[in-house]
Design an enzyme around this catalytic site. Structure first.
Site, PDB file in Angstrom:
ATOM      1  N   GLU A   1      31.681  42.873  37.822  1.00 54.98           N
ATOM      2  CA  GLU A   1      31.561  41.820  38.003  1.00 54.98           C
ATOM      3  C   GLU A   1      29.766  42.451  39.339  1.00 54.98           C
ATOM      4  O   GLU A   1      30.385  42.664  39.862  1.00 54.98           O
ATOM      5  CB  GLU A   1      32.823  40.801  38.800  1.00 54.98           C
ATOM      6  CG  GLU A   1      33.721  41.324  37.641  1.00 54.98           C
ATOM      7  CD  GLU A   1      34.921  40.725  38.196  1.00 54.98           C
ATOM      8  OE1 GLU A   1      35.207  40.060  39.802  1.00 54.98           O
ATOM      9  OE2 GLU A   1      36.469  40.404  38.071  1.00 54.98           O
TER      10      GLU A   1
ATOM     11  N   GLU B   1      32.115  32.047  34.871  1.00 58.43           N
ATOM     12  CA  GLU B   1      33.000  32.527  34.852  1.00 58.43           C
ATOM     13  C   GLU B   1      33.462  30.703  36.061  1.00 58.43           C
ATOM     14  O   GLU B   1      32.634  31.240  37.117  1.00 58.43           O
ATOM     15  CB  GLU B   1      34.497  33.200  35.524  1.00 58.43           C
ATOM     16  CG  GLU B   1      35.621  32.702  35.437  1.00 58.43           C
ATOM     17  CD  GLU B   1      36.811  33.773  35.433  1.00 58.43           C
ATOM     18  OE1 GLU B   1      35.799  34.815  35.676  1.00 58.43           O
ATOM     19  OE2 GLU B   1      38.080  33.415  35.690  1.00 58.43           O
TER      20      GLU B   1
ATOM     21  N   ASP C   1      40.538  43.029  32.967  1.00 54.72           N
ATOM     22  CA  ASP C   1      41.652  43.657  34.186  1.00 54.72           C
ATOM     23  C   ASP C   1      42.491  41.663  34.875  1.00 54.72           C
ATOM     24  O   ASP C   1      43.153  42.418  35.584  1.00 54.72           O
ATOM     25  CB  ASP C   1      40.578  44.203  35.587  1.00 54.72           C
ATOM     26  CG  ASP C   1      39.638  43.222  35.516  1.00 54.72           C
ATOM     27  OD1 ASP C   1      39.656  41.877  35.391  1.00 54.72           O
ATOM     28  OD2 ASP C   1      38.963  43.866  37.020  1.00 54.72           O
ATOM     29  N   SER C   2      42.411  40.990  33.866  1.00 56.89           N
ATOM     30  CA  SER C   2      43.996  40.172  34.202  1.00 56.89           C
ATOM     31  C   SER C   2      45.115  40.120  33.393  1.00 56.89           C
ATOM     32  O   SER C   2      46.094  40.328  34.036  1.00 56.89           O
ATOM     33  CB  SER C   2      43.242  38.604  32.985  1.00 56.89           C
ATOM     34  OG  SER C   2      43.046  39.293  32.006  1.00 56.89           O
TER      35      SER C   2
ATOM     36  N   LYS D   1      32.701  45.756  31.297  1.00 60.11           N
ATOM     37  CA  LYS D   1      31.346  44.505  31.956  1.00 60.11           C
ATOM     38  C   LYS D   1      32.450  45.039  33.651  1.00 60.11           C
ATOM     39  O   LYS D   1      33.565  45.769  33.709  1.00 60.11           O
ATOM     40  CB  LYS D   1      33.145  43.255  31.346  1.00 60.11           C
ATOM     41  CG  LYS D   1      32.665  41.954  32.026  1.00 60.11           C
ATOM     42  CD  LYS D   1      33.519  40.915  31.566  1.00 60.11           C
ATOM     43  CE  LYS D   1      34.764  40.207  31.730  1.00 60.11           C
ATOM     44  NZ  LYS D   1      35.001  40.436  33.030  1.00 60.11           N
TER      45      LYS D   1
ATOM     46  N   ASP E   1      37.051  45.913  30.690  1.00 57.67           N
ATOM     47  CA  ASP E   1      36.865  45.917  32.142  1.00 57.67           C
ATOM     48  C   ASP E   1      36.490  47.061  32.738  1.00 57.67           C
ATOM     49  O   ASP E   1      37.496  47.666  32.735  1.00 57.67           O
ATOM     50  CB  ASP E   1      37.474  44.740  32.600  1.00 57.67           C
ATOM     51  CG  ASP E   1      37.416  43.225  32.982  1.00 57.67           C
ATOM     52  OD1 ASP E   1      36.027  42.945  32.864  1.00 57.67           O
ATOM     53  OD2 ASP E   1      37.986  42.648  32.686  1.00 57.67           O
TER      54      ASP E   1
HETATM   55  O1  KIV Z   1      39.505  39.824  32.951  1.00 56.02           O
HETATM   56  C1  KIV Z   1      39.825  39.198  32.276  1.00 56.02           C
HETATM   57  O2  KIV Z   1      40.980  38.206  31.529  1.00 56.02           O
HETATM   58  C2  KIV Z   1      38.395  38.287  32.095  1.00 56.02           C
HETATM   59  C3  KIV Z   1      38.121  37.197  31.627  1.00 56.02           C
HETATM   60  C4  KIV Z   1      38.502  36.027  32.927  1.00 56.02           C
HETATM   61  C5  KIV Z   1      36.496  36.446  31.922  1.00 56.02           C
HETATM   62  O3  KIV Z   1      37.610  39.248  33.122  1.00 56.02           O
END
Ligand code: KIV
Length: 266
Positions: free
Chosen positions: A117, A184, A47-48, A115, A86
């Site tokens: 959090e 992280e 989600d970056s 993934k 994510d």
């Molecule tokens: O969203 C992302 O790119 C991440 C990484 C920073 C691990 O979760």
């Protein structure tokens, strides 16, 4: 799935034999192909993308539809790497909603694992996803989806109590069925302790050299992100000269244990 495709049991086997796992983000088919050809084991559709693709200040803008769209693009470019996507902000408020949204990432996006959090507050969700045959990667330490609670992108787990809570959370996620964990921005000593304590592979970002693998945001390691470069990022493009060489250099540096070095760790 091609014969040499990376699998979840394959990642566990890499940890067991001490082979470092190489993870990198991607958001489209062209980069996915370059990463795949360079031997990246896991491509994270992170989600970056809210920051590096959409130009926002945080990851909170990434919507589920965005994640599905970019996962589908990445899936067209990759045939070897495992695809991890994510679950974005507010897409897992309950086990049932999490399962519906994760199913979209898998069915429509082609992801093989999702993934999310958080630690002990997420174990019910992890357990439910796993019961529905949805493989889960946890994410502890600095949690970008909690950025307004945290107040900034700072190192987590420095105090003894916070370190102990993080270690317990990691064990609880594993016990709930998570098959991978991203850590992280935590002190290298804590990341080493967590990696040793867990049977599942631990992938670090800003977590020192002793995790079972490493992940970076693609745009960061190509020197494309705006603002001050975080300590844990290395610009691989400036030395390598072209993008495929930069990705290959990253793969070699993670596999060989040269990245991250002391200067990239906390
Ligand atoms: O969203 C992302 O790119 C991440 C990484 C920073 C691990 O979760």
């Amino acid at each position: 799935m091609s014969e040499q495709a990376v699998t979840i049991p394959g990642l566990a086997a890499m940890k067991a034999r001490g082979q470092k796992i190489v993870v990198l983000t991607a958001y489209d088919a062209s980069f996915a192909r370059v990463l795949d050809e360079a031997g990246v084991d896991v491509i994270l559709i992170g989600d970056s993308l809210g920051m590096v693709i959409q130009g926002q200040q945080t990851t909170l803008s990434a919507a589920l539809d965005d994640m599905v769209y970019h996962s589908r693009c990445v899936a067209r470019g990759a045939s070897h790497a495992l695809l991890l996507a994510d679950l974005p902000f507010m897409s897992y408020p309950s086990p049932e909603r999490a399962a519906e949204n994760a199913a979209r990432l898998i069915r429509e996006g082609g992801a093989q694992m999702v993934k999310l959090e958080g630690g002990r507050c997420r174990t019910d969700i992890v357990r439910f996803l796993v019961s529905q045959n949805i493989p889960v990667c946890g994410h502890l330490g600095l949690l970008p989806q909690s950025i307004h609670h945290l107040g900034g992108y700072s190192v987590q787990g420095r105090e003894a109590h916070a370190a102990q809570t993080l270690l317990e959370d990691a064990l609880l996620l594993q016990e709930a069925g998570a098959r991978l964990l991203v850590l992280e921005c935590v002190p290298a000593t804590l990341a080493e302790e967590v990696s040793r304590a867990l049977e599942i592979p631990v992938i670090g970002i800003g977590a020192g050299p002793d995790c079972d693998g490493q992940v970076l945001v693609l745009h960061d390691m190509l020197g494309l992100s705006s603002g001050k470069r975080p300590r844990f990022v290395k610009d691989f493009l400036s030395e390598a000269g072209d993008i495929p060489s930069a990705i290959r250099a990253y793969v070699a540096a993670v596999r060989g244990g040269q990245f991250p070095a002391q200067e990239h760790s906390f």
